[in-house]
Motif scaffolding. Structure first.
Motif, PDB file in Angstrom:
ATOM      1  N   GLY A 167      94.686  -1.816  42.970  1.00 40.51           N
ATOM      2  CA  GLY A 167      95.595  -0.861  42.360  1.00 40.51           C
ATOM      3  C   GLY A 167      96.242   0.017  43.400  1.00 40.51           C
ATOM      4  O   GLY A 167      96.410  -0.377  44.547  1.00 40.51           O
ATOM      5  N   ASN A 219      98.508   7.184  42.401  1.00 37.58           N
ATOM      6  CA  ASN A 219      99.787   7.744  41.963  1.00 37.58           C
ATOM      7  C   ASN A 219     100.006   9.101  42.628  1.00 37.58           C
ATOM      8  O   ASN A 219      99.185   9.553  43.441  1.00 37.58           O
ATOM      9  CB  ASN A 219      99.860   7.833  40.434  1.00 37.58           C
ATOM     10  N   VAL A 227      95.167   4.054  39.925  1.00 38.83           N
ATOM     11  CA  VAL A 227      95.642   3.269  38.795  1.00 38.83           C
ATOM     12  C   VAL A 227      95.366   1.797  39.093  1.00 38.83           C
ATOM     13  O   VAL A 227      95.767   1.280  40.139  1.00 38.83           O
ATOM     14  CB  VAL A 227      97.154   3.484  38.575  1.00 38.83           C
ATOM     15  N   ASP A 273      95.876  -2.043  38.844  1.00 35.54           N
ATOM     16  CA  ASP A 273      96.914  -3.011  38.532  1.00 35.54           C
ATOM     17  C   ASP A 273      96.199  -4.311  38.169  1.00 35.54           C
ATOM     18  O   ASP A 273      95.626  -4.981  39.017  1.00 35.54           O
ATOM     19  CB  ASP A 273      97.816  -3.213  39.745  1.00 35.54           C
ATOM     20  N   TYR A 274      96.208  -4.656  36.886  1.00 36.33           N
ATOM     21  CA  TYR A 274      95.419  -5.790  36.405  1.00 36.33           C
ATOM     22  C   TYR A 274      95.964  -7.126  36.889  1.00 36.33           C
ATOM     23  O   TYR A 274      95.288  -8.138  36.763  1.00 36.33           O
ATOM     24  CB  TYR A 274      95.318  -5.742  34.884  1.00 36.33           C
ATOM     25  N   ARG A 275      97.151  -7.149  37.473  1.00 33.92           N
ATOM     26  CA  ARG A 275      97.636  -8.381  38.090  1.00 33.92           C
ATOM     27  C   ARG A 275      96.909  -8.658  39.398  1.00 33.92           C
ATOM     28  O   ARG A 275      96.855  -9.789  39.865  1.00 33.92           O
ATOM     29  CB  ARG A 275      99.136  -8.292  38.347  1.00 33.92           C
ATOM     30  N   LYS A 276      96.315  -7.599  40.015  1.00 33.94           N
ATOM     31  CA  LYS A 276      95.612  -7.753  41.277  1.00 33.94           C
ATOM     32  C   LYS A 276      94.104  -7.941  41.103  1.00 33.94           C
ATOM     33  O   LYS A 276      93.421  -8.283  42.057  1.00 33.94           O
ATOM     34  CB  LYS A 276      95.825  -6.511  42.145  1.00 33.94           C
TER      35      LYS A 276
END
Length: 114
Positions: free
Chosen positions: A32, A35, A41, A43-46
């Protein structure tokens, strides 16, 4: 005397050898970012996901240790020591220190003064 140039290329690169702002990392990857409020935060793609077979009984790969491996007997036959056992051994080996503790009012059993 300085090492030769080919040897210098093989040395491990550290943060002391480069300019400021270099971060080598731990090869763990990021999941993630931070911020502007300082919160992390995700990042669920990672995020790493692992594919696990649905039926493990029919799974062809085997563990590194065979299931037919017999247990090897332990070379330590005595039962495990407790804290009281350790204190008794300490008292016998450090008798003069234990006696001075008793004279000063501190006991080895509870570690407090009388």
């Amino acid at each position: 005397m300085r090492p030769s140039q080919p040897l210098m290329m093989r040395l491990r690169l550290t943060t002391k050898q480069v300019n400021g702002g270099y971060y080598k990392g731990t090869r763990s990857g990021s999941m993630g970012f931070f911020n502007k409020h300082g919160e992390y935060v995700i990042d669920y793609r990672k995020v790493r996901t692992y594919a696990v077979p649905e039926n493990l009984k029919d799974f062809k790969l085997t563990p590194f240790v065979t299931k037919t491996f017999s247990k090897t007997p332990s070379k330590y036959k005595t039962p495990l020591m407790t804290g009281k056992d350790y204190l008794e051994i300490w008292k016998t080996r450090n008798y003069t220190e234990y006696e001075s503790m008793l004279r000063s009012g501190e006991t080895a059993e509870n570690g407090s003064e009388k």
